[in-house]
Scaffold this active site. Sequence first.
Site, PDB file in Angstrom:
ATOM      1  N   ASN A  72      61.285  68.157  36.083  1.00 28.69           N
ATOM      2  CA  ASN A  72      61.577  67.030  36.967  1.00 28.69           C
ATOM      3  C   ASN A  72      61.479  65.700  36.211  1.00 28.69           C
ATOM      4  OD1 ASN A  72      61.793  65.172  39.031  1.00 28.69           O
ATOM      5  ND2 ASN A  72      59.997  65.866  40.155  1.00 28.69           N
ATOM      6  N   CYS A  88      57.541  66.758  43.277  1.00 22.28           N
ATOM      7  CA  CYS A  88      57.197  68.104  42.827  1.00 22.28           C
ATOM      8  C   CYS A  88      55.724  68.417  43.080  1.00 22.28           C
ATOM      9  CB  CYS A  88      57.578  68.315  41.370  1.00 22.28           C
ATOM     10  SG  CYS A  88      56.972  67.078  40.235  1.00 22.28           S
ATOM     11  N   HIS A  89      54.904  67.405  43.335  1.00 22.39           N
ATOM     12  CA  HIS A  89      53.502  67.654  43.683  1.00 22.39           C
ATOM     13  C   HIS A  89      53.377  68.337  45.042  1.00 22.39           C
ATOM     14  CE1 HIS A  89      54.429  63.628  45.300  1.00 22.39           C
ATOM     15  NE2 HIS A  89      53.572  63.918  46.270  1.00 22.39           N
ATOM     16  N   GLU A  96      48.470  61.785  50.362  1.00 20.19           N
ATOM     17  CA  GLU A  96      49.380  62.109  51.459  1.00 20.19           C
ATOM     18  C   GLU A  96      48.684  62.857  52.597  1.00 20.19           C
ATOM     19  OE1 GLU A  96      53.028  63.871  50.111  1.00 20.19           O
ATOM     20  OE2 GLU A  96      53.342  62.310  48.603  1.00 20.19           O
ATOM     21  N   TYR A 129      57.069  77.744  46.288  1.00 20.28           N
ATOM     22  CA  TYR A 129      58.133  77.966  45.307  1.00 20.28           C
ATOM     23  C   TYR A 129      59.207  78.891  45.881  1.00 20.28           C
ATOM     24  CZ  TYR A 129      54.865  75.944  41.930  1.00 20.28           C
ATOM     25  OH  TYR A 129      54.010  75.106  41.264  1.00 20.28           O
TER      26      TYR A 129
END
Length: 195
Positions: A152, A160-161, A187, A129
């Site tokens: 979002n 945003c993950h 991912e 952040y």
Amino acid sequence: MMHSEQDSHPAAAPEAAVPAPRDWAWTRLETPIGPLLLAATRKGLVRVVFHADERTSRRELTRLEQFFGGAPLAALPHLATAAAELTAYFAGELRSFTVPLDWSLSAGFPARVLGALATGVPYGAVVGYQDLADRVGEPGAARAVGAAMGSNPLPVVVPCHRVVASDGGIGGFGGGLETKRLLLALEGVLPAPLF
């Protein structure tokens, strides 16, 4: 000197301009993280909603009808592109989205932060952040970055993950922590769940 009645009353304020209705369309996409509601305009993908069961979808579609000033169309090209790209993403075949984005549901600081996230944090990477606040030139705004992530309108596509806590935790997530874990595992950031 006499004043007419017209002179003694203030002028009426002009009526606020009502924006013209905009074309939009939606679909629901079944994914490994549950159903997603996708909405697009002629400009691009405008909304992704997690956990899009009947109730959630109805509520969101009512909001979108009010925002866009009318009922949805049956289909639009960007909607088909978004659905195809998300399907490929969840199959492990796509690492970067190309569908155009319509940012009309975001503005100001959140839009700046989300834009930096969309263009600057690639597949398989994470950012804190604070780092994201620094990237947009607002070093004291780490908490505001968290609020921007919560607002979002395009999760997954605007990732945003991929924003995590500085203490090594995965941080919060509007779609739920289990959804965030699954996306990060997809991912390769986290190990895949055992079951």
